[in-house]
Design a protein around this motif. Structure first.
Motif, PDB file in Angstrom:
ATOM      1  N   LEU A 231       0.806  -1.218   0.000  1.00 29.30           N
ATOM      2  CA  LEU A 231       0.000   0.000   0.000  1.00 29.30           C
ATOM      3  C   LEU A 231       0.843   1.275   0.000  1.00 29.30           C
ATOM      4  CD1 LEU A 231      -2.822  -1.168   2.385  1.00 29.30           C
ATOM      5  CD2 LEU A 231      -2.864  -1.032  -0.095  1.00 29.30           C
ATOM      6  N   THR A 232       2.111   1.173   0.386  1.00 26.11           N
ATOM      7  CA  THR A 232       3.003   2.332   0.292  1.00 26.11           C
ATOM      8  C   THR A 232       3.750   2.340  -1.038  1.00 26.11           C
ATOM      9  OG1 THR A 232       4.830   1.169   1.369  1.00 26.11           O
ATOM     10  CG2 THR A 232       3.336   2.417   2.797  1.00 26.11           C
ATOM     11  N   LEU A 233       3.643   1.251  -1.795  1.00 31.77           N
ATOM     12  CA  LEU A 233       4.341   1.136  -3.073  1.00 31.77           C
ATOM     13  C   LEU A 233       3.997   2.245  -4.070  1.00 31.77           C
ATOM     14  CD1 LEU A 233       6.428  -0.588  -4.564  1.00 31.77           C
ATOM     15  CD2 LEU A 233       4.542  -1.932  -5.466  1.00 31.77           C
ATOM     16  N   PRO A 234       2.729   2.668  -4.191  1.00 31.21           N
ATOM     17  CA  PRO A 234       2.447   3.749  -5.144  1.00 31.21           C
ATOM     18  C   PRO A 234       3.273   5.012  -4.888  1.00 31.21           C
ATOM     19  CG  PRO A 234       0.415   2.704  -4.488  1.00 31.21           C
ATOM     20  CD  PRO A 234       1.494   2.119  -3.620  1.00 31.21           C
ATOM     21  N   ARG A 235       3.461   5.368  -3.644  1.00 23.45           N
ATOM     22  CA  ARG A 235       4.278   6.557  -3.332  1.00 23.45           C
ATOM     23  C   ARG A 235       5.740   6.297  -3.702  1.00 23.45           C
ATOM     24  NH1 ARG A 235       5.145  11.213  -4.076  1.00 23.45           N
ATOM     25  NH2 ARG A 235       6.439  12.291  -2.588  1.00 23.45           N
ATOM     26  N   LEU A 236       6.213   5.086  -3.437  1.00 25.54           N
ATOM     27  CA  LEU A 236       7.580   4.717  -3.785  1.00 25.54           C
ATOM     28  C   LEU A 236       7.788   4.764  -5.302  1.00 25.54           C
ATOM     29  CD1 LEU A 236      10.253   3.561  -2.568  1.00 25.54           C
ATOM     30  CD2 LEU A 236       9.311   1.310  -3.074  1.00 25.54           C
ATOM     31  N   ILE A 237       6.798   4.323  -6.054  1.00 23.86           N
ATOM     32  CA  ILE A 237       6.874   4.373  -7.522  1.00 23.86           C
ATOM     33  C   ILE A 237       6.933   5.821  -7.996  1.00 23.86           C
ATOM     34  CG2 ILE A 237       5.644   3.825  -9.676  1.00 23.86           C
ATOM     35  CD1 ILE A 237       6.920   1.406  -8.193  1.00 23.86           C
ATOM     36  N   SER A 238       6.143   6.677  -7.373  1.00 22.68           N
ATOM     37  CA  SER A 238       6.145   8.100  -7.725  1.00 22.68           C
ATOM     38  C   SER A 238       7.527   8.716  -7.500  1.00 22.68           C
ATOM     39  CB  SER A 238       5.079   8.825  -6.902  1.00 22.68           C
ATOM     40  OG  SER A 238       5.052  10.173  -7.229  1.00 22.68           O
ATOM     41  N   ILE A 239       8.151   8.391  -6.379  1.00 25.56           N
ATOM     42  CA  ILE A 239       9.503   8.893  -6.082  1.00 25.56           C
ATOM     43  C   ILE A 239      10.505   8.349  -7.099  1.00 25.56           C
ATOM     44  CG2 ILE A 239      11.393   8.756  -4.392  1.00 25.56           C
ATOM     45  CD1 ILE A 239       9.157   8.774  -2.208  1.00 25.56           C
TER      46      ILE A 239
END
Length: 189
Positions: free
Chosen positions: A78-86
Motif C-alpha cells: 500500500l506504500t508502493l504507489p508513493r515509492l513508484i512516484s519517487i
C-alpha cells in the motif's frame, strides 16, 4: 516435476509509459535505457526486503510477486504507489539531465491470492523461468493495460487484496471500479 508449494502472494503490475516532451515526433530510441534505469531504481528499494519472491520485466511492464504470508507485505504494497512516484521523479530528473525528450509515467495494479511457482529449468547456467499459477498476474496485467489507455486512475487494487486489509485501511479505498469485469478500488499514486 510438479511443485506443490502453494502460498499466498501479492501480485503487482507496474506499467511504464512515456510522454513526448517535444511538439515534433521523435522515436524514443533510449526507451530500453529508461526502463533499465527505472528497474534499477526499483530494485534498490527491494534490496533488503525478504518478501520479494519474483520480479519480471516484459518491455513496458514489471511484474512483482510478494509473499502474502508476511503481514508487512500488505503494508508495503500500500506504500508502493508513493515509492513508484519517487522512483519516477528520480528517473525523470536523470533523463532531463541527459536531455531525453520523453518523460516516464506509470500505473499500478495489485491483486492477492493463492498461487504456486512453476519452474522451468533449462540448464545450470541459466536461472529458472518462473510462472505463477492462478489468474493474479493476468488480472493485474489486464488492469494496467486498460489504465495505460487513460480509462481509470493510475493505481487500483483488486477486491481480493481489498478484503485482506483492515477496515480502517479499507475506508481509504472507497471508490469502486469495474474494469473488464474485475472489481477493484482506487488507490493514491
Amino acid at each position: 516435476m510438479k511443485n506443490t508449494d502453494t502460498r499466498e502472494v501479492i501480485m503487482i503490475s507496474i506499467r511504464l509509459s512515456t510522454k513526448n516532451l517535444q511538439t515534433d515526433y521523435y522515436p524514443f530510441i533510449l526507451e530500453p535505457e529508461a526502463r533499465h534505469l527505472f528497474l534499477k531504481e526499483l530494485a534498490s528499494h527491494f534490496a533488503a526486503r525478504t518478501d520479494l519472491l519474483d520480479i519480471q520485466q516484459h518491455l513496458d511492464e514489471i511484474l512483482l510477486t510478494l509473499d502474502g504470508h508476511q503481514t508487512e507485505s500488505y503494508t508495503f504494497a500500500l506504500t508502493l504507489p508513493r515509492l513508484i512516484s519517487i522512483t519516477l521523479d528520480t528517473c525523470n530528473a536523470c533523463g532531463k539531465n541527459q536531455q531525453w525528450f520523453r518523460s516516464l509515467s506509470a500505473c499500478i495494479a495489485m491483486d492477492a491470492g493463492l498461487s504456486r511457482p512453476i519452474r522451468l529449468f533449462i540448464s545450470d547456467t541459466i536461472p529458472p523461468i518462473i510462472q505463477w499459477t492462478g489468474l493474479h498476474a493476468d488480472r493485474v496485467s489486464t488492469l494496467t493495460q486498460e489504465m495505460a489507455a487513460g480509462n481509470s486512475p493510475s493505481c487500483l487494487i483488486t477486491h481480493a487484496l481489498y478484503k485482506r486489509l483492515s477496515p480502517s485501511i479499507q475506508s481509504k479505498y472507497a471508490t469502486l471500479y469495474y474494469i473488464r469485469h474485475i472489481c477493484c478500488y482506487c488507490a493514491e499514486l
